[in-house]
Design an enzyme around this catalytic site. Sequence first.
Site, PDB file in Angstrom:
ATOM      1  N   CYS A  51      -7.138  -0.022  12.315  1.00  0.00           N
ATOM      2  CA  CYS A  51      -8.369  -0.552  11.738  1.00  0.00           C
ATOM      3  C   CYS A  51      -9.368  -0.978  12.802  1.00  0.00           C
ATOM      4  O   CYS A  51     -10.561  -1.081  12.538  1.00  0.00           O
ATOM      5  CB  CYS A  51      -8.048  -1.749  10.846  1.00  0.00           C
ATOM      6  SG  CYS A  51      -6.955  -1.324   9.483  1.00  0.00           S
ATOM      7  N   SER A  68       0.853  -1.196   0.000  1.00  0.00           N
ATOM      8  CA  SER A  68       0.000   0.000   0.000  1.00  0.00           C
ATOM      9  C   SER A  68       0.883   1.239   0.000  1.00  0.00           C
ATOM     10  O   SER A  68       1.827   1.333   0.780  1.00  0.00           O
ATOM     11  CB  SER A  68      -0.904   0.002   1.233  1.00  0.00           C
ATOM     12  OG  SER A  68      -1.748   1.123   1.243  1.00  0.00           O
ATOM     13  N   HIS A  95       0.384   4.388   0.934  1.00  0.00           N
ATOM     14  CA  HIS A  95       0.392   5.342   2.048  1.00  0.00           C
ATOM     15  C   HIS A  95       1.127   4.831   3.274  1.00  0.00           C
ATOM     16  O   HIS A  95       1.316   5.576   4.234  1.00  0.00           O
ATOM     17  CB  HIS A  95      -1.031   5.795   2.392  1.00  0.00           C
ATOM     18  CG  HIS A  95      -1.842   4.822   3.179  1.00  0.00           C
ATOM     19  ND1 HIS A  95      -2.047   4.972   4.531  1.00  0.00           N
ATOM     20  CD2 HIS A  95      -2.532   3.726   2.813  1.00  0.00           C
ATOM     21  CE1 HIS A  95      -2.835   3.992   4.963  1.00  0.00           C
ATOM     22  NE2 HIS A  95      -3.142   3.225   3.944  1.00  0.00           N
TER      23      HIS A  95
END
Length: 364
Positions: free
Chosen positions: A310, A190, A192
């Site tokens: 998360c 990913s 970011h």
Amino acid sequence: MIYLDYQATTPLAPEAREAMLRWLGGPDSDTFGNPHSPHRMGRMAAAAVEAAREQVAALFPPGGRVIFTSGGTEALNLALRGTTGDVLTFATEHAAVLDCARAVEAQARGFTVLPVLGDGRADCAALESAITPQTGVIAAMAVNNEIGVIHPLDAVAAAARQAGALLLVDAVQAAGKLAPPEGADLIAISAHKLHGPKGIGALWVRDGVSLAPLILGGGQEGGLRSGTLSPALCAGFGAAARIAGERREEDRAHLERLWNRARDAFAGWELNGSAVHRWHGNLNLRKQGLDVARLMSDCRTVMLAAGSACASGSGRPSHVLKAIGLADAEAKSSIRLGFGRYTTMADLEAAATAIITAAREQGI
């Protein structure tokens, strides 16, 4: 404010921001073209995408292709749901893997979650016992997002090869920081998490590995991921990947200094997960009796996590901390500090002072 939540996201590198600006394209520019269009502006945009793809590919082993996705979650979903055979994975994996269980089982495939050892590393004995002729995919993280533990991927890869199964590596927390995992067939990352933009990631697919697409439509990305790509996001991702490669050793040395200072500052706090097999940008600690919600309220200027980003706010103990054997009270008294390239020593020391002072005010 002091930012110590690098596992959740990382600051955008100036080089990535600069690379993106050209391709944001206003009405008076020639850089807003659709990269899938055949005209000159489309070809310009497509060239920018392909240049970025080459930069991102440098993060991976040779002998594969890079498929752009919306992020690590989509990349992991594509890898798990686009393959065949039963899936074996571990209890400390990200929800992007574990929550694929129902979708995989709906394909009449097995999905088995295996235990980890007390230090958070994969239980390779349990893995070898669970492998069957129907095993098609073994999924394992390179670096755990909550506790920073590094899995023994060499042993996991050997088990996958012996079984004739594919190895899927979640390298979201490792890409640009550690050497690419050898023996992997599929690798998800990913942007970011390595100082690139949000909204883009990639799945590396070893040559010869076949996948079924998740998203249908225009047939982009070799038919595996339909939809118009953003040249700006791709360019930012590519620049971030390039800088990560160039600065890897410099960044690692900076982290070692921060890690050593943080460990000294938090002497007496318990470390969650292996102290040896670990990425040193992740410090997951606990203190008996600590009220983490109160701590975070008292340390409003310090951006830290009470678990994985998360799961924060769910009220449930971290599934990762539970998997390594912590009781609910121990898991709920844990904090995660993440630091990296742009963290200064002064910031770290100020944050440590604030956190320790707030904990002492609780009588801890």
